[in-house]
Design an enzyme around this catalytic site. Structure first.
Site, PDB file in Angstrom:
ATOM      1  N   ARG A 172     -15.689   3.172  12.925  1.00 43.10           N
ATOM      2  CA  ARG A 172     -15.178   3.398  14.277  1.00 43.10           C
ATOM      3  C   ARG A 172     -13.658   3.564  14.265  1.00 43.10           C
ATOM      4  O   ARG A 172     -13.102   4.362  15.028  1.00 43.10           O
ATOM      5  CB  ARG A 172     -15.580   2.251  15.207  1.00 43.10           C
ATOM      6  CG  ARG A 172     -15.162   2.496  16.651  1.00 43.10           C
ATOM      7  CD  ARG A 172     -15.716   1.452  17.588  1.00 43.10           C
ATOM      8  NE  ARG A 172     -15.245   0.111  17.270  1.00 43.10           N
ATOM      9  CZ  ARG A 172     -15.650  -0.994  17.888  1.00 43.10           C
ATOM     10  NH1 ARG A 172     -16.549  -0.909  18.857  1.00 43.10           N
ATOM     11  NH2 ARG A 172     -15.190  -2.179  17.546  1.00 43.10           N
ATOM     12  N   LYS A 206     -10.974   3.120  20.733  1.00 43.08           N
ATOM     13  CA  LYS A 206     -10.575   1.704  20.816  1.00 43.08           C
ATOM     14  C   LYS A 206      -9.056   1.600  20.693  1.00 43.08           C
ATOM     15  O   LYS A 206      -8.505   1.262  19.638  1.00 43.08           O
ATOM     16  CB  LYS A 206     -11.275   0.880  19.737  1.00 43.08           C
ATOM     17  CG  LYS A 206     -11.234  -0.628  19.999  1.00 43.08           C
ATOM     18  CD  LYS A 206     -12.133  -1.349  19.020  1.00 43.08           C
ATOM     19  CE  LYS A 206     -12.068  -2.859  19.189  1.00 43.08           C
ATOM     20  NZ  LYS A 206     -12.633  -3.323  20.472  1.00 43.08           N
ATOM     21  N   GLU A 231     -18.988  -1.633  31.560  1.00 38.00           N
ATOM     22  CA  GLU A 231     -18.988  -2.646  30.501  1.00 38.00           C
ATOM     23  C   GLU A 231     -18.125  -3.814  30.942  1.00 38.00           C
ATOM     24  O   GLU A 231     -17.503  -3.792  32.006  1.00 38.00           O
ATOM     25  CB  GLU A 231     -18.459  -2.051  29.193  1.00 38.00           C
ATOM     26  CG  GLU A 231     -17.071  -1.445  29.296  1.00 38.00           C
ATOM     27  CD  GLU A 231     -16.689  -0.645  28.054  1.00 38.00           C
ATOM     28  OE1 GLU A 231     -17.297  -0.834  26.998  1.00 38.00           O
ATOM     29  OE2 GLU A 231     -15.757   0.169  28.159  1.00 38.00           O
ATOM     30  N   ARG A 291      12.690   7.061  21.210  1.00 32.37           N
ATOM     31  CA  ARG A 291      11.578   7.157  22.150  1.00 32.37           C
ATOM     32  C   ARG A 291      11.396   8.602  22.591  1.00 32.37           C
ATOM     33  O   ARG A 291      12.347   9.262  23.014  1.00 32.37           O
ATOM     34  CB  ARG A 291      11.854   6.270  23.372  1.00 32.37           C
ATOM     35  CG  ARG A 291      10.744   6.265  24.409  1.00 32.37           C
ATOM     36  CD  ARG A 291      11.098   5.329  25.557  1.00 32.37           C
ATOM     37  NE  ARG A 291      10.037   5.262  26.565  1.00 32.37           N
ATOM     38  CZ  ARG A 291       9.887   6.131  27.562  1.00 32.37           C
ATOM     39  NH1 ARG A 291      10.754   7.142  27.710  1.00 32.37           N
ATOM     40  NH2 ARG A 291       8.897   6.007  28.431  1.00 32.37           N
ATOM     41  N   TYR A 325      -7.154  -0.262  17.325  1.00 33.86           N
ATOM     42  CA  TYR A 325      -7.363  -1.553  16.667  1.00 33.86           C
ATOM     43  C   TYR A 325      -8.837  -1.804  16.419  1.00 33.86           C
ATOM     44  O   TYR A 325      -9.702  -1.114  16.963  1.00 33.86           O
ATOM     45  CB  TYR A 325      -6.767  -2.686  17.508  1.00 33.86           C
ATOM     46  CG  TYR A 325      -7.586  -3.098  18.703  1.00 33.86           C
ATOM     47  CD1 TYR A 325      -8.351  -4.267  18.683  1.00 33.86           C
ATOM     48  CD2 TYR A 325      -7.603  -2.332  19.869  1.00 33.86           C
ATOM     49  CE1 TYR A 325      -9.097  -4.653  19.787  1.00 33.86           C
ATOM     50  CE2 TYR A 325      -8.351  -2.716  20.972  1.00 33.86           C
ATOM     51  CZ  TYR A 325      -9.092  -3.875  20.930  1.00 33.86           C
ATOM     52  OH  TYR A 325      -9.838  -4.253  22.012  1.00 33.86           O
ATOM     53  N   LEU A 368     -17.006   1.765  25.337  1.00 32.00           N
ATOM     54  CA  LEU A 368     -16.744   1.620  23.913  1.00 32.00           C
ATOM     55  C   LEU A 368     -18.065   1.613  23.148  1.00 32.00           C
ATOM     56  O   LEU A 368     -19.034   0.983  23.584  1.00 32.00           O
ATOM     57  CB  LEU A 368     -15.992   0.314  23.653  1.00 32.00           C
ATOM     58  CG  LEU A 368     -15.580   0.087  22.197  1.00 32.00           C
ATOM     59  CD1 LEU A 368     -14.505   1.079  21.773  1.00 32.00           C
ATOM     60  CD2 LEU A 368     -15.093  -1.342  21.998  1.00 32.00           C
TER      61      LEU A 368
END
Length: 287
Positions: A52, A151, A183, A101, A33, A207
């Site tokens: 990114r 991310k 972070e 799945r 995301y 990140l």
């Protein structure tokens, strides 16, 4: 008026938006995301976020369902339709719906990626009251997986960290590994010693923040010294200032760590000035 969202090529009222229960984002957190801030109805650091995004997709061998130009148009259209002046656009891409799945990746030629975007209106984003008082943070062990540079939508532990902070009357948590701060739960972390800004160097440990890159560039242009290295919790508590950066908080001062006051307990001159510069430049460069 109902919020308009974007799902797999369609603009829809949010109550009509649907994703399969077999989507791998839902079942496996198999997705990535980005969050792009909006100031004055324009997108901040859009190119950095899309670059990114492309890197995250590549690292996970995931196909992109849209070009950069198409993504820009979708972002702008959602901002327009939802009349966003200050806020954010959330973009999520997952490996899609294979119809069942399975731990094994589906063939991307047969199973298209799922793409979802929506907006959130946040009036006062640039004039946050918290920026005037500063944040309080706690420290928690960093027990996340080893590819924090991607991310992904695996956000359970950062969410738990924010709740740990809330339970202790703080605003956020800084994660610590081998004695050093990695972070924040949703931001990059910094301290200021004298006039020197210290923040962890880029690696798979953190990140690669888009706001981080812009702020460090602006700091260099303002003749501020920047040192990229790990720092300990003890160093942070003894620092003159501390702050975090992210797409939705910009530059946010930190005035307390684990109950210990940082500096004089108020936002310091370095973080305050960096916030001013970042917002000024973002308004100019937003598209």
């Amino acid at each position: 008026m109902s919020r308009i969202v974007y799902v797999n090529g369609e603009y829809l009222p949010e109550e009509e938006a649907k994703i399969s229960i077999f989507d791998r984002g839902f079942l496996m957190a198999d997705g990535v995301y980005e969050v792009t801030s909006v100031l004055d109805g324009k997108l901040v650091d859009f190119e950095g976020h899309i670059a990114r995004l492309a890197r995250s997709l590549h690292e996970l061998e995931m196909a992109s369902p849209a070009t950069t130009e198409e993504l820009l148009e979708i972002h702008r259209e959602l901002v327009r339709r939802n009349r966003i002046d200050e806020g954010m656009v959330y973009l999520q891409i997952t490996r899609g719906n294979p119809g069942d799945r399975d731990f094994v990746y589906p063939d991307p030629h047969n199973v298209p990626s799922t793409i979802v975007l929506f907006t959130q209106s946040k009036p006062g984003l640039a004039d946050s009251p918290l920026a005037k008082t500063g944040m309080k943070v706690i420290t928690i062990p960093d027990i996340r997986w080893g590819r924090r540079d991607i991310k992904t939508i695996q956000l359970l532990y950062p969410s738990m960290g924010k709740m740990m902070a809330r339970h202790k009357g703080a605003d956020d948590a800084w994660m610590v590994e081998d004695g050093a701060v990695t972070e924040g739960t949703s931001n990059n972390a910094y301290i200021v010693v004298g006039q020197t800004i210290i923040t962890r160097e880029l690696s798979s440990d953190i990140l690669h923040g888009i706001t981080r890159a812009a702020v460090l560039r602006f700091a260099a242009e303002a003749q501020m010294e920047v040192v990229e290295r790990p720092f300990t919790v003890e160093e942070a508590k003894a620092a003159d200032e501390a702050f975090v950066t992210s797409a939705t908080t910009f530059v946010m001062p930190v005035v307390e760590i684990d109950g210990t006051q940082i500096g004089d307990g108020a936002p310091g001159p370095v973080s305050t000035r960096l916030r001013e510069i970042y917002i000024e430049e973002s308004r100019i460069d937003a598209i």
